[in-house]
Design a protein around this motif. Structure first.
Motif, mmCIF file in Angstrom:
data_model
loop_
_atom_site.group_PDB
_atom_site.id
_atom_site.type_symbol
_atom_site.label_atom_id
_atom_site.label_comp_id
_atom_site.label_asym_id
_atom_site.label_seq_id
_atom_site.Cartn_x
_atom_site.Cartn_y
_atom_site.Cartn_z
ATOM 1 N N MET A 176 0.839 -1.168 0.000
ATOM 2 C CA MET A 176 0.000 0.000 0.000
ATOM 3 C C MET A 176 0.896 1.246 0.000
ATOM 4 N N ALA A 177 0.567 2.200 -0.839
ATOM 5 C CA ALA A 177 1.359 3.421 -0.971
ATOM 6 C C ALA A 177 1.155 4.327 0.238
ATOM 7 N N GLU A 178 2.207 5.052 0.578
ATOM 8 C CA GLU A 178 2.138 5.995 1.687
ATOM 9 C C GLU A 178 1.289 7.201 1.283
ATOM 10 N N HIS A 179 0.502 7.707 2.213
ATOM 11 C CA HIS A 179 -0.324 8.887 1.961
ATOM 12 C C HIS A 179 0.595 10.069 1.620
ATOM 13 N N PRO A 180 0.212 10.918 0.666
ATOM 14 C CA PRO A 180 1.056 12.069 0.276
ATOM 15 C C PRO A 180 1.409 12.995 1.441
ATOM 16 N N ASP A 181 0.498 13.163 2.392
ATOM 17 C CA ASP A 181 0.803 14.018 3.547
ATOM 18 C C ASP A 181 1.900 13.404 4.412
ATOM 19 N N SER A 182 1.867 12.092 4.579
ATOM 20 C CA SER A 182 2.930 11.408 5.335
ATOM 21 C C SER A 182 4.261 11.524 4.606
ATOM 22 N N ARG A 188 7.851 13.072 5.926
ATOM 23 C CA ARG A 188 9.117 12.314 5.856
ATOM 24 C C ARG A 188 10.187 13.116 5.098
ATOM 25 N N ARG A 189 9.781 13.805 4.026
ATOM 26 C CA ARG A 189 10.736 14.664 3.295
ATOM 27 C C ARG A 189 11.234 15.789 4.199
ATOM 28 N N GLY A 190 10.345 16.316 5.023
ATOM 29 C CA GLY A 190 10.740 17.362 5.960
ATOM 30 C C GLY A 190 11.753 16.867 6.978
ATOM 31 N N TYR A 191 11.522 15.696 7.526
ATOM 32 C CA TYR A 191 12.474 15.122 8.475
ATOM 33 C C TYR A 191 13.823 14.878 7.800
ATOM 34 N N ALA A 192 13.801 14.379 6.574
ATOM 35 C CA ALA A 192 15.050 14.123 5.851
ATOM 36 C C ALA A 192 15.818 15.426 5.625
ATOM 37 N N ALA A 193 15.112 16.490 5.235
ATOM 38 C CA ALA A 193 15.760 17.784 5.012
ATOM 39 C C ALA A 193 16.314 18.340 6.326
ATOM 40 N N PHE A 194 15.546 18.216 7.400
ATOM 41 C CA PHE A 194 16.016 18.680 8.715
ATOM 42 C C PHE A 194 17.283 17.931 9.097
#
Length: 131
Positions: free
Chosen positions: A1-7, A11-17
């Motif tokens: 099942m694909a991850e919801h776009p909001d999730s 996750r992209r935000g955490y990676a950038a942080f």
């Protein structure tokens, strides 16, 4: 099942942080984003606007001399523009260290973060660390 776009956004935000990429992190937020920090310490309060929020994040790195690490544990979306994340923070500041679980509650509008409410498992411990 694909991850919801909001999730996936969070996750992209955490990676950038995690890599200190403030430009990428800022691109995920609205110009009027607000980050609410609990407690009674110099970082507590309502950081309003993208520049203020990114300034808060830069200050976290400065205050901990780059030792802050955030380990993402879980991301949950409701499909209606809200995401909760849970993570553990580890950092040193002077002669103090901290390892504490926190959670963030995000509001997302139009694919961008508009509001971040921060929670912690121990407000007194956070106040002592940041004061």
């Amino acid at each position: 099942m694909a991850e919801h776009p909001d999730s996936a956004l969070i996750r992209r935000g955490y990676a950038a942080f995690g890599t200190g990429d403030m430009e990428a992190l800022g691109s995920l937020m609205t110009a009027d984003v607000v980050h609410h920090v609990p407690g009674s310490n110099p970082l507590s309060g309502h950081h309003k606007g993208r520049d203020a929020v990114l300034g808060l994040y830069q200050r976290l790195g400065e205050e901990t001399n780059g030792t802050m690490q955030v380990e993402l544990e879980a991301v949950m979306a409701d499909g209606r523009g809200h995401v909760m994340s849970f993570h553990t923070v580890r950092a040193d500041r002077g002669d103090r260290g901290i390892e504490i679980r926190e959670g963030l509650f995000f509001t997302i509008v139009g694919g961008k973060i508009t509001d971040i409410d921060q929670c912690t498992e121990d407000i007194d411990e956070e106040d002592t660390f940041w004061s």
